[in-house]
Design a protein around this motif. Structure first.
Motif, PDB file in Angstrom:
ATOM      1  N   SER A   4       0.855  -1.175   0.000  1.00  0.00           N
ATOM      2  CA  SER A   4       0.000   0.000   0.000  1.00  0.00           C
ATOM      3  C   SER A   4       0.895   1.229   0.000  1.00  0.00           C
ATOM      4  O   SER A   4       2.084   1.149   0.285  1.00  0.00           O
ATOM      5  N   MET A   5       0.315   2.397  -0.311  1.00  0.00           N
ATOM      6  CA  MET A   5       1.086   3.630  -0.335  1.00  0.00           C
ATOM      7  C   MET A   5       0.748   4.440   0.912  1.00  0.00           C
ATOM      8  O   MET A   5      -0.420   4.574   1.289  1.00  0.00           O
ATOM      9  N   CYS A   6       1.763   4.972   1.561  1.00  0.00           N
ATOM     10  CA  CYS A   6       1.573   5.788   2.758  1.00  0.00           C
ATOM     11  C   CYS A   6       0.792   7.045   2.385  1.00  0.00           C
ATOM     12  O   CYS A   6       1.104   7.702   1.395  1.00  0.00           O
ATOM     13  N   SER A   7      -0.219   7.364   3.184  1.00  0.00           N
ATOM     14  CA  SER A   7      -1.032   8.541   2.888  1.00  0.00           C
ATOM     15  C   SER A   7      -0.283   9.838   3.155  1.00  0.00           C
ATOM     16  O   SER A   7      -0.699  10.896   2.714  1.00  0.00           O
ATOM     17  N   ARG A   8       0.845   9.772   3.839  1.00  0.00           N
ATOM     18  CA  ARG A   8       1.591  10.968   4.180  1.00  0.00           C
ATOM     19  C   ARG A   8       2.804  11.192   3.279  1.00  0.00           C
ATOM     20  O   ARG A   8       2.964  12.243   2.679  1.00  0.00           O
ATOM     21  N   CYS A   9       3.674  10.184   3.184  1.00  0.00           N
ATOM     22  CA  CYS A   9       4.928  10.372   2.435  1.00  0.00           C
ATOM     23  C   CYS A   9       4.934   9.674   1.077  1.00  0.00           C
ATOM     24  O   CYS A   9       5.882   9.804   0.327  1.00  0.00           O
ATOM     25  N   TYR A  13       4.653   0.365   1.427  1.00  0.00           N
ATOM     26  CA  TYR A  13       4.887  -0.412   2.637  1.00  0.00           C
ATOM     27  C   TYR A  13       3.837  -1.500   2.707  1.00  0.00           C
ATOM     28  O   TYR A  13       2.823  -1.453   2.011  1.00  0.00           O
ATOM     29  N   PRO A  14       4.016  -2.516   3.548  1.00  0.00           N
ATOM     30  CA  PRO A  14       2.983  -3.552   3.703  1.00  0.00           C
ATOM     31  C   PRO A  14       1.705  -2.947   4.271  1.00  0.00           C
ATOM     32  O   PRO A  14       1.725  -1.942   4.966  1.00  0.00           O
ATOM     33  N   LEU A  15       0.581  -3.539   3.982  1.00  0.00           N
ATOM     34  CA  LEU A  15      -0.752  -3.036   4.330  1.00  0.00           C
ATOM     35  C   LEU A  15      -0.860  -2.318   5.670  1.00  0.00           C
ATOM     36  O   LEU A  15      -0.280  -2.740   6.658  1.00  0.00           O
ATOM     37  N   GLY A  16      -1.635  -1.266   5.678  1.00  0.00           N
ATOM     38  CA  GLY A  16      -1.870  -0.429   6.847  1.00  0.00           C
ATOM     39  C   GLY A  16      -2.174   0.978   6.369  1.00  0.00           C
ATOM     40  O   GLY A  16      -2.287   1.219   5.172  1.00  0.00           O
TER      41      GLY A  16
END
Length: 108
Positions: A4-9, A13-16
């Protein structure tokens, strides 16, 4: 492994919801903000003496001493605690919520 893609940076990264560096940085910011919150009422000087004096003031005069039109709900410090006032009977007067809260820490 799903990524998944970090909503901030925007790193992968793996799911979350966020990557670990952003999640820990957010937790650190929340902790710092929590440390700078307002102290408890007890720490600000609203102790047992204040509660007793407040009850006596409100029992003796049920009308606001500032606007004389609404029932008194609070005890207003004439000289605020933040400016060196005390919880003595001579420094308190009955006040309605709007009148008391609009004064802030200004003197009468």
């Amino acid at each position: 492994m799903p990524m998944s893609m970090c909503s901030r940076c925007k790193r992968l990264y793996p799911l979350g919801s966020r990557c670990e560096p952003c999640a820990s940085a957010g937790a650190k910011r929340r902790e710092q903000k929590r440390k700078h919150t307002r102290p408890s009422a007890w720490a600000r000087g609203y102790n047992a003496q204040y509660r007793k004096t407040r009850a006596a003031i409100l029992a003796a005069s049920p009308v606001c001493a500032i606007c004389y039109s609404r029932p008194a709900e609070t005890a207003d410090h004439i000289v605020p605690l933040s400016r060196g006032g005390t919880n003595d009977l001579g420094n308190l007067r009955p006040a309605c919520g709007p009148c008391n809260f609009s004064r802030g820490n200004r003197t009468a």
